[in-house]
Design an enzyme around this catalytic site. Structure first.
Site, PDB file in Angstrom:
ATOM      1  N   HIS A 312     -39.720 -28.497  13.115  1.00 23.38           N
ATOM      2  CA  HIS A 312     -39.259 -27.283  13.073  1.00 23.38           C
ATOM      3  C   HIS A 312     -38.359 -27.048  14.284  1.00 23.38           C
ATOM      4  CE1 HIS A 312     -38.747 -22.957  12.394  1.00 23.38           C
ATOM      5  NE2 HIS A 312     -39.027 -23.250  11.135  1.00 23.38           N
ATOM      6  N   ASP A 370     -43.427 -25.713   4.560  1.00 20.03           N
ATOM      7  CA  ASP A 370     -43.005 -26.547   3.185  1.00 20.03           C
ATOM      8  C   ASP A 370     -43.965 -27.671   2.927  1.00 20.03           C
ATOM      9  OD1 ASP A 370     -39.758 -26.135   4.168  1.00 20.03           O
ATOM     10  OD2 ASP A 370     -40.660 -25.303   2.353  1.00 20.03           O
TER      11      ASP A 370
END
Ligand code: SDX
Length: 436
Positions: A312, A370
């Site tokens: 991320h 996700d």
């Protein structure tokens, strides 16, 4: 900068050659200070250079705060864990839009307004007919979100606060209806209209999975899980799709068109498309014994393969949403009596292996939202191609809240970045007869 929060703390000095320039430094309520370099070009003739905006604050905002190192996510100051545990998605929508948790009366009024805007114009059905049945539902969603601006001329005057709120409510209310229609269209089943006596998540599940041939009973555990998944995906500071919405909105484009732009950006596998890509990756890995082979590929600088659902830009710790997503995943599988899902076995083992691996530790790569969402959504009956659509349903409120904040900022102006030009300098035209 708002005098109350973005207070000028001190000045920063930039020295170029033998010259110094001072620029104001502002302090937020929490998080990194910023140096205001708006006058850098006019004073120094130089631009900053920050492709990917790794060190650039594009705006001032009061909506969402992320502490990537600590793995903290706050919506208007409230921890995501508490909102997901105690609230519902429409309460989160109210909070993101208005800045405060609603009273019981405010919540009832907001729920009523959203519920009574959930139908779309009947002519939208014809818009769907133009798509192939096997069109990716995100292509359909992107088209339909933009098409909404053709139906609601009475809420596209962005200078009118009332119209801005009407457009916001309409978008939040209609996006699940459009998403369900995109799903039904892809499987050749008739569209199911929303029902006003159902809550947001239950309505959505019914529009997706009910068929005219029989009564559909919403499973309350799955509805709660869906509602919580919407809360987790609602907003996330200045991510790529939100920044797209802000940039589109800065030109004065109508909110429906701006949300369509955000939807298009979300589709990318590096962003909202990662949930679809993560499940496809788990399928490709297939069994636990093949994990080392894929982890090796993910670490190979010459291999473009990445572990989807990992890493991320901001979180250099566990994404707090991923933890709640994992818990929700187990709840859904238990409710559906799915004892041993091979994809979940692969996901759990892959997480264990990656979190122990030097490469992932050094690069601070952790599971993000996700990673577990795909397994959950698949178990709930959604095809992989619908995963990013569900992300778009939830993120619409974040996009619209950030868009509204930008439009209502008196200092707002059109976004127009510059560049470092490394192309050809001026040269004269050469007639084709003289080109070699
Ligand atoms: C979302 O911004 C948001 O808030 C987004 C989001 C939201 O709610 O809006 O949180 C939603 O988009 C979550 C992220 C979903 N994407 C994925 O899961 C795709 C896989 N992840 C990567 O593509 C990547 O981690 C990004 C795109 C998420 C972040 O990329 P960055 O910040 O640009 O970091 P990077 O690509 O520069 O990676 C840093 C290093 C690189 O190695 P070096 O060049 O330094 O040697 O880490 C490596 C990368 O190669 N790396 C990975 C990796 N992610 C980064 N290596 C293997 N697998 C990965 N997943």
């Amino acid at each position: 900068m708002d005098a109350k929060t973005g207070t000028q703390k001190q000045t920063g000095t930039i020295t170029i050659g033998n010259k110094n320039w001072d620029f104001p430094i502002y302090k937020g309520t929490v998080g990194p200070d910023v140096i205001d370099i708006a006058k850098l070009y006019s004073e120094t003739g130089m631009f900053t250079y920050d492709p990917g905006f790794t060190s650039t604050a594009s705006c001032e905002s009061k909506i969402t705060y992320i502490d990537g190192d600590a793995g903290i996510l706050l919506y208007r100051g409230y921890p995501i864990e508490q909102l997901a545990e105690h609230g519902d998605f429409l309460e989160t929508c109210y909070l993101l839009l208005y800045g405060e948790l609603p009273t019981a009366a405010q919540k009832a009024d907001f729920d009523y307004r959203v519920t009574h805007h959930s139908m779309v114009h009947e002519q939208m059905m014809r818009f769907f007919q133009g798509f192939r049945r096997d069109a990716h539902p995100m292509a359909v969603m992107t088209g339909c979100m933009g098409a909404l601006s053709a139906f609601y001329h009475d809420s596209t005057d962005i200078t009118d606060p009332h119209q801005r709120m009407v457009a916001s409510i309409r978008m939040i209310a209609k996006v699940p209806t459009l998403a369900a229609m995109a799903y039904k269209y892809s499987i050749g089943q008739p569209f199911v209209y929303p029902k006003n006596d159902l809550d947001y998540a239950s309505n959505f599940l019914r529009m997706c999975f009910a068929v005219p041939a029989e009564e559909y009973k919403v499973n309350p555990v799955l509805a709660r899980a869906m509602d919580r998944i919407f809360i987790l995906h609602a907003d996330h500071e200045q991510n790529a799709s939100t920044s797209t919405v802000r940039l589109a909105g800065s030109s004065g484009a109508n909110p429906f068109a701006c949300i369509a732009a955000g939807c298009a950006c979300l589709w990318g596998p590096a962003h909202g498309g990662a949930n679809e890509a993560a499940l496809n990756m788990l399928r490709e890995i297939g069994t636990v014994d093949r994990i080392p082979e894929f982890v090796k590929r993910a670490k190979d600088p010459n291999d473009s393969f990445r572990l989807m659902g990992f890493g991320h830009r901001v979180y250099k710790n566990y994404d707090p949403r991923a933890k709640i997503m994992q818990k929700t995943c187990h709840e859904v599988l238990a409710e559906l009596g799915i004892k041993d899902d091979p994809l979940l076995d692969v996901a759990m083992e892959l997480e264990k292996v990656a979190l122990r691996d030097e490469y992932f530790i050094e690069k601070k790569l952790y599971p993000n939202i996700d990673f577990y969402s795909g397994i959950t959504l698949k178990a709930m009956g959604f095809p992989t191609t619908m995963f990013t659509v569900l992300f778009a349903v939830a993120r619409t409120v974040g996009w619209i809240a950030q868009w509204k904040e930008m439009i209502e900022d008196p200092k707002q102006k059109i976004g127009r970045p510059r560049q470092l030009y490394t192309g050809a300098t001026r040269r004269d035209y050469v007639p084709i007869s003289r080109r070699k």
